[in-house]
Scaffold this motif. Structure first.
Motif, mmCIF file in Angstrom:
data_model
loop_
_atom_site.group_PDB
_atom_site.id
_atom_site.type_symbol
_atom_site.label_atom_id
_atom_site.label_comp_id
_atom_site.label_asym_id
_atom_site.label_seq_id
_atom_site.Cartn_x
_atom_site.Cartn_y
_atom_site.Cartn_z
ATOM 1 N N THR A 112 8.101 -5.159 10.388
ATOM 2 C CA THR A 112 7.430 -4.823 11.644
ATOM 3 C C THR A 112 6.150 -5.634 11.799
ATOM 4 N N GLY A 113 5.376 -5.752 10.725
ATOM 5 C CA GLY A 113 4.140 -6.530 10.781
ATOM 6 C C GLY A 113 4.392 -7.995 11.094
ATOM 7 N N VAL A 114 5.390 -8.582 10.441
ATOM 8 C CA VAL A 114 5.728 -9.988 10.706
ATOM 9 C C VAL A 114 6.166 -10.138 12.160
ATOM 10 N N CYS A 115 6.994 -9.223 12.631
ATOM 11 C CA CYS A 115 7.476 -9.297 14.019
ATOM 12 C C CYS A 115 6.341 -9.075 15.017
ATOM 13 N N ASP A 116 5.383 -8.211 14.682
ATOM 14 C CA ASP A 116 4.215 -7.988 15.546
ATOM 15 C C ASP A 116 3.461 -9.291 15.791
ATOM 16 N N ALA A 137 11.816 -14.506 -6.921
ATOM 17 C CA ALA A 137 11.368 -13.437 -6.017
ATOM 18 C C ALA A 137 10.831 -14.032 -4.711
ATOM 19 N N VAL A 138 10.131 -15.143 -4.803
ATOM 20 C CA VAL A 138 9.599 -15.797 -3.599
ATOM 21 C C VAL A 138 10.748 -16.332 -2.755
ATOM 22 N N ARG A 139 11.720 -16.961 -3.386
ATOM 23 C CA ARG A 139 12.865 -17.499 -2.642
ATOM 24 C C ARG A 139 13.604 -16.377 -1.908
ATOM 25 N N GLN A 140 13.835 -15.262 -2.585
ATOM 26 C CA GLN A 140 14.540 -14.135 -1.970
ATOM 27 C C GLN A 140 13.731 -13.545 -0.813
ATOM 28 N N GLY A 141 12.444 -13.361 -1.044
ATOM 29 C CA GLY A 141 11.587 -12.814 0.005
ATOM 30 C C GLY A 141 11.513 -13.742 1.207
ATOM 31 N N ALA A 142 11.434 -15.041 0.961
ATOM 32 C CA ALA A 142 11.361 -16.011 2.052
ATOM 33 C C ALA A 142 12.636 -15.986 2.893
ATOM 34 N N THR A 143 13.769 -15.775 2.264
ATOM 35 C CA THR A 143 15.030 -15.667 2.999
ATOM 36 C C THR A 143 14.997 -14.473 3.942
ATOM 37 N N ALA A 144 14.478 -13.342 3.464
ATOM 38 C CA ALA A 144 14.368 -12.148 4.307
ATOM 39 C C ALA A 144 13.411 -12.385 5.473
ATOM 40 N N VAL A 145 12.249 -12.959 5.187
ATOM 41 C CA VAL A 145 11.248 -13.197 6.232
ATOM 42 C C VAL A 145 11.796 -14.178 7.271
ATOM 43 N N SER A 146 12.500 -15.190 6.825
ATOM 44 C CA SER A 146 13.101 -16.156 7.744
ATOM 45 C C SER A 146 14.098 -15.467 8.683
ATOM 46 N N ALA A 147 14.888 -14.548 8.148
ATOM 47 C CA ALA A 147 15.845 -13.806 8.967
ATOM 48 C C ALA A 147 15.118 -12.933 9.990
ATOM 49 N N ASP A 203 9.936 -1.205 -1.528
ATOM 50 C CA ASP A 203 11.043 -0.273 -1.344
ATOM 51 C C ASP A 203 11.508 -0.415 0.114
ATOM 52 N N ASP A 204 12.557 0.320 0.503
ATOM 53 C CA ASP A 204 13.114 0.153 1.849
ATOM 54 C C ASP A 204 12.090 0.460 2.943
ATOM 55 N N ASN A 205 11.298 1.505 2.760
ATOM 56 C CA ASN A 205 10.296 1.875 3.751
ATOM 57 C C ASN A 205 9.235 0.780 3.879
ATOM 58 N N GLN A 206 8.740 0.293 2.743
ATOM 59 C CA GLN A 206 7.736 -0.773 2.780
ATOM 60 C C GLN A 206 8.309 -2.026 3.429
ATOM 61 N N ALA A 207 9.551 -2.354 3.097
ATOM 62 C CA ALA A 207 10.184 -3.545 3.679
ATOM 63 C C ALA A 207 10.269 -3.420 5.198
ATOM 64 N N ASP A 208 10.577 -2.219 5.690
ATOM 65 C CA ASP A 208 10.627 -2.007 7.143
ATOM 66 C C ASP A 208 9.278 -2.289 7.783
ATOM 67 N N TRP A 209 8.200 -1.834 7.143
ATOM 68 C CA TRP A 209 6.861 -2.035 7.701
ATOM 69 C C TRP A 209 6.385 -3.468 7.530
ATOM 70 N N ASP A 266 0.846 -1.198 0.000
ATOM 71 C CA ASP A 266 0.000 0.000 0.000
ATOM 72 C C ASP A 266 0.882 1.248 0.000
ATOM 73 N N VAL A 267 0.689 2.097 -1.001
ATOM 74 C CA VAL A 267 1.536 3.288 -1.130
ATOM 75 C C VAL A 267 1.014 4.469 -0.328
ATOM 76 N N GLU A 268 -0.209 4.368 0.173
ATOM 77 C CA GLU A 268 -0.810 5.509 0.858
ATOM 78 C C GLU A 268 -0.688 5.446 2.369
ATOM 79 N N ASP A 269 -0.595 4.266 2.951
ATOM 80 C CA ASP A 269 -0.585 4.188 4.403
ATOM 81 C C ASP A 269 0.200 2.973 4.885
ATOM 82 N N THR A 270 1.238 3.215 5.675
ATOM 83 C CA THR A 270 2.073 2.123 6.166
ATOM 84 C C THR A 270 1.338 1.238 7.161
#
Length: 138
Positions: A92-96, A121-131, A83-89, A49-53
């Motif tokens: 945060t959501g996964v950690c919540d 893309a799924v493999r790369q994203g899954a690596t990030a989420v796992s970390a 993007d970096d901001n979206q990835a941060d949020w 979502d580009v309008e609200d984190t």
């Protein structure tokens, strides 16, 4: 019409609402339908979502709480396009999801399955989420 389908259709309609609170509700409501293609498409849009984190964060949390391969695959896809901001949020959501009273399924197992997904893309994203999951459990 079965009640679950009417709930799905209502949530799909809310996913494109101009009101961020309705989009958050859509993300929560659609999370349990992650394996349904139309819901999956809407959920990736909500994750990015580009309008609200808050929409990004709450949708990521809802999907992480569901914790299925289909749900986590959507987060992994979003991470790949974020993007970096979206990835941060997203993080945060996964950690919540880990701090809630219900706990979450073992995301390491799910991410391990996604690490063998045919889509890079799924493999790369899954690596990030796992970390993220590993960092949260420490």
């Amino acid at each position: 019409m079965p009640e679950t389908m009417s709930g799905l259709e209502a949530a799909l309609a809310e996913a494109s609402s101009p009101t961020w609170t309705q989009r958050i509700r859509a993300g929560r409501d659609l999370a349990s339908f992650a394996e349904v293609p139309e819901a999956g498409e809407a959920l990736v849009g909500l994750l990015l979502d580009v309008e609200d984190t808050a929409v990004t964060r709450q949708t990521a949390e809802a999907l992480a709480r569901v914790g299925t391969v289909a749900a986590m695959r959507l987060i992994a896809l979003a991470v790949a396009d974020a993007d970096d901001n979206q990835a941060d949020w997203l993080q945060t959501g996964v950690c919540d999801a880990f701090v809630g009273p219900d706990g979450v399924p073992d995301l390491a197992v799910v991410c391990g399955e996604l690490a063998r997904d045919p889509e890079e893309a799924v493999r790369q994203g899954a690596t990030a989420v796992s970390a993220w999951a590993d960092d949260t459990r420490r």
